[in-house]
Scaffold this motif. Structure first.
Motif, mmCIF file in Angstrom:
data_model
loop_
_atom_site.group_PDB
_atom_site.id
_atom_site.type_symbol
_atom_site.label_atom_id
_atom_site.label_comp_id
_atom_site.label_asym_id
_atom_site.label_seq_id
_atom_site.Cartn_x
_atom_site.Cartn_y
_atom_site.Cartn_z
ATOM 1 N N VAL A 1 1.270 -0.512 0.450
ATOM 2 C CA VAL A 1 2.264 -0.718 -0.598
ATOM 3 C C VAL A 1 2.495 -2.220 -0.771
ATOM 4 C CG1 VAL A 1 4.667 -0.340 -1.299
ATOM 5 C CG2 VAL A 1 3.396 1.486 -0.146
ATOM 6 N N ASN A 2 2.454 -2.674 -2.001
ATOM 7 C CA ASN A 2 2.718 -4.076 -2.358
ATOM 8 C C ASN A 2 1.648 -5.038 -1.841
ATOM 9 O OD1 ASN A 2 5.087 -3.321 -3.690
ATOM 10 N ND2 ASN A 2 6.326 -3.584 -1.841
ATOM 11 N N TRP A 3 0.457 -4.529 -1.636
ATOM 12 C CA TRP A 3 -0.660 -5.406 -1.285
ATOM 13 C C TRP A 3 -1.445 -5.747 -2.543
ATOM 14 C CZ3 TRP A 3 -4.244 -4.377 3.499
ATOM 15 C CH2 TRP A 3 -3.659 -4.946 4.646
ATOM 16 N N PRO A 4 -1.779 -7.020 -2.744
ATOM 17 C CA PRO A 4 -2.643 -7.369 -3.877
ATOM 18 C C PRO A 4 -4.052 -6.838 -3.637
ATOM 19 C CG PRO A 4 -2.296 -9.287 -2.484
ATOM 20 C CD PRO A 4 -1.380 -8.211 -1.965
ATOM 21 N N LEU A 5 -4.803 -6.714 -4.717
ATOM 22 C CA LEU A 5 -6.170 -6.202 -4.624
ATOM 23 C C LEU A 5 -7.003 -7.042 -3.656
ATOM 24 C CD1 LEU A 5 -8.430 -4.321 -5.573
ATOM 25 C CD2 LEU A 5 -8.826 -5.888 -7.500
ATOM 26 N N SER A 6 -6.820 -8.360 -3.657
ATOM 27 C CA SER A 6 -7.611 -9.231 -2.784
ATOM 28 C C SER A 6 -7.368 -8.899 -1.314
ATOM 29 C CB SER A 6 -7.259 -10.697 -3.043
ATOM 30 O OG SER A 6 -5.878 -10.932 -2.823
#
Length: 261
Positions: free
Chosen positions: A122-127
């Motif tokens: 949750v709330n992790w950027p794609l990178s």
């Protein structure tokens, strides 16, 4: 629970943990945090006999903090030892599911996994997701590990697992400590299970993850893959070879008590 500059997170995470798993004892391993995390841990311990604090005077890596905490837990006689972060990314409310999994399946290690069905971030950027998944896939392939999430730091170990691995024998200092633990566990034939978790990005404080840490882990994994097997494999092979010799000498088929450990 290793901590360094987690003053904004520790109290809330500890409170959630005590509510989610009231019988669990919490050890905070603080590496002389300049933001006062250690003092907060001391105040929590003074008010709750289930909370303990181990103060370390130097910050010499996550692996060293985990080894110190595991060594303390083994000497205190605990049968199950849990790893989790203090920043709230590992949901304390999911700990009962991890504990149930290890008790119900008889596994030696249960890994809280983001990358099996039911697991998520949750709330992790794609990178960040790409780095984590690619890193896990590379380590899993290079070291022939079966676990899907080999870098997860939310885990439950049995006493037997830690004693078999020989934690103090490991030299990994950074986040690759998690991979190192699993490769030794797999080499020793330990039963590793995974339980899906929801990993939530921290709301307070700065992440300790840097490109340098990722590079260090990849370099170490490559070196491990090219090198001879870890000591646990060699020890197990010697035990099995010795057991086979005994069976040949007395011409009786029986199972060695050490076989399969």
């Amino acid at each position: 629970m290793p901590t360094y500059n987690e003053a904004e997170n520790l109290r809330q995470t500890a409170t959630r943990l005590r509510q989610a798993a009231p019988s669990v004892h919490l050890l905070v391993v603080d590496d002389a945090s300049p933001d006062g995390t250690g003092r907060i841990a001391d105040s929590l311990a003074a008010a709750d006999p289930h909370i303990h604090v181990l103060h370390r005077t130097v910050k010499d890596g996550l692996g060293a903090a985990y080894r110190a905490g595991m060594d303390w837990a083994l000497h205190q006689g605990y049968d199950l030892i849990i790893e989790m972060d203090a920043d709230g990314s590992h949901q304390p409310e999911q700990l009962p599911a991890l504990l149930a999994r290890i008790l119900d399946t008889g596994a030696d290690i249960v890994v809280g996994s983001r990358w099996i069905p039911g697991g998520r971030t949750v709330n992790w950027p794609l990178s960040r997701r790409l780095i984590s998944r690619t890193g896990s896939a590379y380590a899993r392939t290079a070291l022939r590990l079966k676990a899907r999430d080999v870098t997860s730091g939310y885990r439950v170990y049995t006493r037997r697992a830690l004693e078999t691995i020989g934690v103090q024998r490991l030299s990994s200092q950074g986040y690759c400590f998690q991979i190192d633990m699993l490769r030794h566990a797999a080499a020793a034939g330990l039963h590793i299970a995974e339980e899906p978790i929801t990993f939530v990005e921290r709301q307070h404080g700065a992440s300790k993850m840097t490109p340098g840490i990722v590079a260090e882990a990849m370099i170490r994994v490559t070196a491990w893959a090219l090198r001879r097997p870890p000591a646990a494999i060699r020890d197990r092979a010697r035990r099995e070879q010795g057991s086979q010799g005994i069976r040949d000498d007395i011409s009786v088929l029986r199972t060695s008590p050490d076989e399969g450990r």
